[in-house]
Write a protein that holds these residues in place. Structure first.
Motif, short mmCIF file in Angstrom:
data_model
loop_
_atom_site.label_atom_id
_atom_site.label_comp_id
_atom_site.label_asym_id
_atom_site.label_seq_id
_atom_site.Cartn_x
_atom_site.Cartn_y
_atom_site.Cartn_z
N ALA A 142 0.82 -1.22 0.00
CA ALA A 142 0.00 0.00 0.00
C ALA A 142 0.85 1.27 0.00
N TYR A 143 2.16 1.12 0.10
CA TYR A 143 3.04 2.29 0.23
C TYR A 143 3.93 2.50 -0.98
N ASN A 144 3.64 1.81 -2.10
CA ASN A 144 4.36 2.08 -3.34
C ASN A 144 3.36 2.07 -4.49
N THR A 145 3.47 3.04 -5.39
CA THR A 145 2.45 3.20 -6.43
C THR A 145 2.52 2.12 -7.50
N PHE A 146 3.60 1.35 -7.54
CA PHE A 146 3.64 0.19 -8.43
C PHE A 146 2.74 -0.92 -7.91
N GLY A 147 2.38 -0.86 -6.62
CA GLY A 147 1.55 -1.91 -6.03
C GLY A 147 2.29 -3.23 -5.91
N ILE A 148 3.61 -3.15 -5.72
CA ILE A 148 4.44 -4.35 -5.59
C ILE A 148 4.34 -4.89 -4.16
N GLU A 149 4.17 -6.19 -4.04
CA GLU A 149 4.16 -6.80 -2.72
C GLU A 149 5.60 -7.04 -2.27
N ALA A 150 5.98 -6.37 -1.20
CA ALA A 150 7.29 -6.55 -0.59
C ALA A 150 7.12 -6.29 0.90
N GLU A 151 7.96 -6.91 1.71
CA GLU A 151 7.83 -6.77 3.15
C GLU A 151 9.01 -6.05 3.75
N ALA A 152 8.75 -5.39 4.88
CA ALA A 152 9.81 -4.71 5.63
C ALA A 152 9.91 -5.33 7.01
N SER A 153 11.12 -5.33 7.54
CA SER A 153 11.33 -5.90 8.88
C SER A 153 10.53 -5.14 9.93
N GLN A 154 10.57 -3.79 9.83
CA GLN A 154 9.84 -2.93 10.76
C GLN A 154 9.30 -1.73 9.99
N PHE A 155 8.27 -1.09 10.56
CA PHE A 155 7.63 0.04 9.88
C PHE A 155 7.13 1.05 10.92
N VAL A 156 7.41 2.34 10.68
CA VAL A 156 6.85 3.41 11.51
C VAL A 156 6.43 4.56 10.60
N GLU A 157 5.51 5.36 11.06
CA GLU A 157 5.08 6.55 10.34
C GLU A 157 5.31 7.75 11.24
N ILE A 158 5.91 8.81 10.69
CA ILE A 158 6.20 10.00 11.51
C ILE A 158 5.51 11.23 10.93
#
Length: 334
Positions: free
Chosen positions: A6-22
């Motif tokens: 949901a955070y890239n406009t290509f709509g590519i499925e990829a995972e991150a180890s950790q995520f925060v929003e500031i």
């Protein structure tokens, strides 16, 4: 693990180890000082409109959502308008247009955020960020001090800046300020803008009419990322020497070309080469080249970042083999 789809406009499925929003630079400073994620590299995302995720990100992904549009100063002729790094770029542009302030209207509807805009000196339809840029604030990731950069310090180039070269990975942009004109000094020399205005019988366009023309052009040629995953222009328009330009113009009469300010070099539209080489509308699985704009690579649904990247490399080789021209990627490959 955290999904980045949901955070890239290509709509590519990829995972991150950790995520925060500031939503403020102080939040990030506090996070850094806590040491909680010191074991991970930090990856910053704005609108995710200029990245291609090709693998899982073993990192803390920091989504930049710093808000705010502020009128800092004004005189009889100009205003200085500041935008938080997380402000959607087109919302910032339309705000300025609605106020009657000129300078950003040709950059309407470009995807992304205010903070990402100066990183690659975004531009379209005869205008670039550097034309109206005043300054930006950025956090030095080593000292955790906020520094101010003027245009000279940003060292803007064609779709690049200090932050994509020497300063890459060293700063987090928190806000950008633009100097906009109170007088309507519109740029309509770009052919497509003139054509749209002419069809409407507009000979002395307002700022709003130019912005609307640009929006109309972009919507007619470029896919909406909400409907088809993409990141806009995937490749830079190649710039070549005068002698190389002469070769191309002689070999391909009528090929579009544009002089480069302050140089004898000549710029050619990458989309022309890609279309002439037969790639426009090409599709392999869910990875493809857009049917209306050859410069745009698309994800029709479930393409992986690796498949999009492989397609881009095939196109690069094809253009080099066919025309002797090297294409550079505009999108950041992660």
């Amino acid at each position: 693990m955290y999904s980045l789809r949901a955070y890239n406009t290509f709509g590519i499925e990829a995972e991150a180890s950790q995520f925060v929003e500031i939503s403020s630079i102080d939040q990030y400073i506090s996070l850094r000082k806590s040491g909680e994620y010191a074991h991970l590299p930090h990856l910053f995302l704005g609108g995710g409109s200029n990245v291609l995720l090709t693998k899982a990100q073993e990192a803390l992904v920091v989504k930049i959502s710093i808000p705010g549009i502020t009128l800092l100063n004004e005189d009889a002729d100009f205003v200085w308008l500041k935008g938080g790094a997380g402000v959607v770029w087109d919302e910032f542009v339309q705000y300025s247009v609605n106020q009657g302030w000129s300078g950003l209207e040709n950059l309407s509807l470009i995807p992304g955020t205010v903070g990402a805009a100066p990183m690659q000196n975004i531009g379209a339809y005869g205008a670039e960020i550097k034309d109206t840029f005043a300054s930006l604030e950025a956090l030095n990731l080593e000292t955790l001090e906020v520094e101010v950069f003027d245009a000279k310090a940003c060292d803007f180039g064609y779709r690049e800046s200090f932050f994509k070269r020497a300063g890459k990975g060293q700063y987090l942009i928190s806000s950008v300020t633009f100097k906009l004109s109170k007088q309507a000094s519109v740029k309509t020399s770009y052919g497509a803008i003139q054509e749209v205005l002419a069809t409407k019988g507009i000979t002395q366009p307002s700022i709003r009419e130019v912005a609307d023309a640009v929006i109309e052009i972009r919507r007619s040629k470029l896919p909406d990322p909400k409907e088809i995953g993409n990141s806009g222009s995937f490749f830079k328009n190649p710039t070549v020497s005068a002698s190389e330009a002469a070769r191309l113009i002689s070999a391909y009469p009528g090929i579009p070309n544009y002089p480069v300010d302050g140089s004898t070099d000549v710029k050619f539209p990458a989309g022309w080469f890609i279309e002439k080489a037969g790639w426009k509308g090409y599709r392999k699985g869910d990875a493809g080249v857009h049917a209306k704009q050859a410069l745009v690579l698309v994800n029709y649904g479930e393409a992986t970042g690796g498949e999009i990247l492989a397609l881009s490399e095939e196109i690069k080789k094809s253009i080099k083999d066919t025309f002797g021209v090297s294409l550079e990627t505009e999108v950041n490959i992660l």
